[in-house]
Scaffold this active site. Structure first.
Site, PDB file in Angstrom:
ATOM      1  CD1 TRP A   1       6.657  -5.365  57.157  1.00 55.90           C
ATOM      2  CD2 TRP A   1       5.418  -6.188  55.492  1.00 55.90           C
ATOM      3  NE1 TRP A   1       6.829  -6.733  57.128  1.00 55.90           N
ATOM      4  CE2 TRP A   1       6.084  -7.256  56.111  1.00 55.90           C
ATOM      5  CE3 TRP A   1       4.577  -6.462  54.422  1.00 55.90           C
ATOM      6  CZ2 TRP A   1       5.940  -8.579  55.699  1.00 55.90           C
ATOM      7  CZ3 TRP A   1       4.434  -7.781  54.011  1.00 55.90           C
ATOM      8  CH2 TRP A   1       5.101  -8.819  54.641  1.00 55.90           C
TER       9      TRP A   1
ATOM     10  CD  GLU B   1       6.587  -7.789  50.601  1.00 53.12           C
ATOM     11  OE1 GLU B   1       6.138  -6.631  50.449  1.00 53.12           O
ATOM     12  OE2 GLU B   1       7.415  -8.075  51.487  1.00 53.12           O
TER      13      GLU B   1
ATOM     14  CE1 TYR C   1       9.441  -9.755  57.642  1.00 52.13           C
ATOM     15  CE2 TYR C   1       9.983  -7.447  57.266  1.00 52.13           C
ATOM     16  CZ  TYR C   1       9.687  -8.703  56.775  1.00 52.13           C
ATOM     17  OH  TYR C   1       9.644  -8.907  55.421  1.00 52.13           O
TER      18      TYR C   1
END
Length: 187
Positions: free
Chosen positions: A53, A45, A23
């Site tokens: 995350w 988000e 990522y």
């Protein structure tokens, strides 16, 4: 596939799992445009708030499937049945408030007077004036621009879009470049 053991120096947060490294190396901080792409990132988000995350990243495909590819026009039509369906979907974060926020935000997106990506990018700071952090601890979690973005989104009826969430969105979509100085992605 990127590997954390490939010898590249990365931002510290990207060195704990191959998912993070991939990522970091291919998406994080890369300028992103398009309504669906930005709606997806805004939604993810928001779901990340209070979580790692990595949890969201590993559930991203299930989120995409569950939320109609993050097409705001389709998600805006979700109803109480869809909320209950999503609360039963094991592949996503099953939080009623966050699910309702994504649906609410989709309804706001389809009523915007400007494209979502244009609205969000209007808060991007001038990159020339930003010093690069030497270590992750020096990277801010909010900025004046993310506070302004959150205020405007809330004014327009969006939810789960505080200054920290907006700053994370700005980082993820390339509005700010917070790769630390020693990171190979630092430009």
């Amino acid at each position: 596939m990127t590997s954390v053991g490939d010898g590249r120096k990365r931002c510290d947060w990207a060195t704990t799992a191959d998912d993070y490294a991939e990522y970091h190396d291919t998406e994080w901080g890369v300028p992103l445009y398009g309504e669906m792409a930005m709606f997806e990132r805004l939604s993810l988000e928001s779901f990340q708030s209070g979580l790692s995350w990595l949890v969201i990243l590993r559930k991203r495909e299930a989120f995409r499937e569950s939320f109609a590819g993050f097409d705001p026009g389709l998600v805006a039509d979700f109803d109480d049945f869809d909320v209950e369906r999503l609360l039963e979907t094991t592949g996503i974060v099953r939080n009623r408030a966050k699910i309702n926020a994504v649906i609410n935000n989709a309804r706001k997106v389809v009523r915007l007077d400007v494209p979502l990506d244009e609205l969000l990018w209007s808060f991007a700071p001038e990159s020339a004036n930003r010093p690069r952090a030497e270590k992750v601890e020096d990277v801010p979690s909010t900025s004046e621009e993310s506070k302004a973005m959150a205020k405007e989104l809330k004014r327009r009826g969006f939810s789960f879009v505080g200054p920290t969430t907006c700053y994370a969105l700005m980082q993820a979509t390339g509005m700010v470049d917070d790769h630390i100085a020693s990171c190979w992605r630092a430009t």
